[in-house]
Design an enzyme around this catalytic site. Structure first.
Site, short mmCIF file in Angstrom:
data_model
loop_
_atom_site.label_atom_id
_atom_site.label_comp_id
_atom_site.label_asym_id
_atom_site.label_seq_id
_atom_site.Cartn_x
_atom_site.Cartn_y
_atom_site.Cartn_z
N SER A 272 26.34 80.95 10.66
CA SER A 272 25.82 80.13 9.55
C SER A 272 24.46 80.63 9.08
O SER A 272 24.19 80.67 7.87
CB SER A 272 25.69 78.66 9.97
N HIS B 236 34.14 79.06 12.14
CA HIS B 236 34.30 77.72 12.69
C HIS B 236 35.71 77.19 12.40
O HIS B 236 36.37 76.62 13.27
CB HIS B 236 33.32 76.73 12.04
N ARG C 292 31.97 84.35 20.33
CA ARG C 292 32.04 85.55 19.49
C ARG C 292 31.90 86.82 20.31
O ARG C 292 32.66 87.75 20.18
CB ARG C 292 30.93 85.50 18.43
N LYS D 78 15.03 69.74 13.65
CA LYS D 78 15.40 70.97 12.94
C LYS D 78 15.96 70.64 11.56
O LYS D 78 17.08 70.11 11.45
CB LYS D 78 16.46 71.71 13.78
O1 PNS Z 1 26.28 75.24 16.14
P1 PNS Z 1 25.29 75.30 17.26
O2 PNS Z 1 23.89 75.02 16.76
O3 PNS Z 1 25.38 76.56 18.07
O4 PNS Z 1 25.70 74.10 18.26
C1 PNS Z 1 24.92 73.78 19.40
C2 PNS Z 1 25.21 72.33 19.79
C3 PNS Z 1 24.87 71.39 18.63
C4 PNS Z 1 26.66 72.17 20.15
C5 PNS Z 1 24.32 71.99 21.03
O5 PNS Z 1 22.98 72.22 20.74
C6 PNS Z 1 24.50 70.53 21.47
O6 PNS Z 1 25.45 70.20 22.14
N1 PNS Z 1 23.56 69.67 21.02
C7 PNS Z 1 23.61 68.23 21.30
C8 PNS Z 1 22.52 67.80 22.27
C9 PNS Z 1 22.92 68.14 23.70
O7 PNS Z 1 23.89 67.61 24.22
N2 PNS Z 1 22.13 69.03 24.32
C10 PNS Z 1 22.39 69.51 25.67
C11 PNS Z 1 23.26 70.75 25.67
S1 PNS Z 1 23.60 71.31 27.30
#
Ligand code: PNS
Length: 158
Positions: free
Chosen positions: A127, A17, A90, A41
């Protein structure tokens, strides 16, 4: 001025990150690292701990700030004058879901997503894997910044 976000769960932030955030900070005027709060979560670290660990790990980049948000990322972007979402990629396995999210976000408000390829040294870091290895006493010293290493040791009592 171009302000972008680096969104994620960051439970906890890893060297992978930090590499993406740092590279974004050289490409754009302002980078906001946004810890997205997912009420359904329960993670290892709470939101304040995640923010604190990112802040302490990113002190050397003055144009990087850290924030959190409970809601849709596109709404955060609209409310905070954000030009684009920056994500690290990645491997091909990341691509399908990342593309889907990028297109959904674009469809919702028109906000664009910029992908930065993960450096080869960090390709395998996630993570979830870091937590699993650390939980069982494995060595993650090369995978996370020093503040996170100490926080993992404290959580798992090593
Ligand atoms: O680190 P991660 O868990 O891969 O990140 C995913 C994250 C938090 C960026 C994604 O789940 C997100 O944007 N969540 C916020 C809610 C949202 O906007 N959901 C619609 C995504 S299209």
């Amino acid at each position: 001025m171009t302000r972008v976000v680096c969104p994620g769960s960051f439970d906890p932030v890893t060297n992978g990150h930090l590499d993406i955030i740092t590279r974004a900070s050289f490409l754009f005027d302002e980078v906001v690292v946004v810890v997205l709060v997912n009420e359904s979560k329960k993670g290892l670290f709470d939101t304040e701990e995640r923010i604190d660990l990112i802040r302490r790990s990113m002190r050397q980049r003055p144009n990087v700030t850290v924030d959190s948000y409970a809601g849709l990322l596109v709404d955060y972007c609209a409310q905070n004058d954000v030009s684009a979402i920056v994500k690290g990629l990645r491997a091909v396995s990341d691509f399908d879901y990342e593309l889907q999210m990028a297109q959904m976000n674009g469809n919702l408000t028109g906000v664009d997503t910029v992908f930065i390829p993960t450096a080869p040294d960090y390709m395998f870091i996630a993570s979830s894997l870091v937590k699993e290895v650390a939980r069982h006493g494995g060595d993650v010293a090369d995978l996370v910044p020093t503040p996170v290493l100490a926080a993992l040791d404290a959580k798992f009592g090593h």
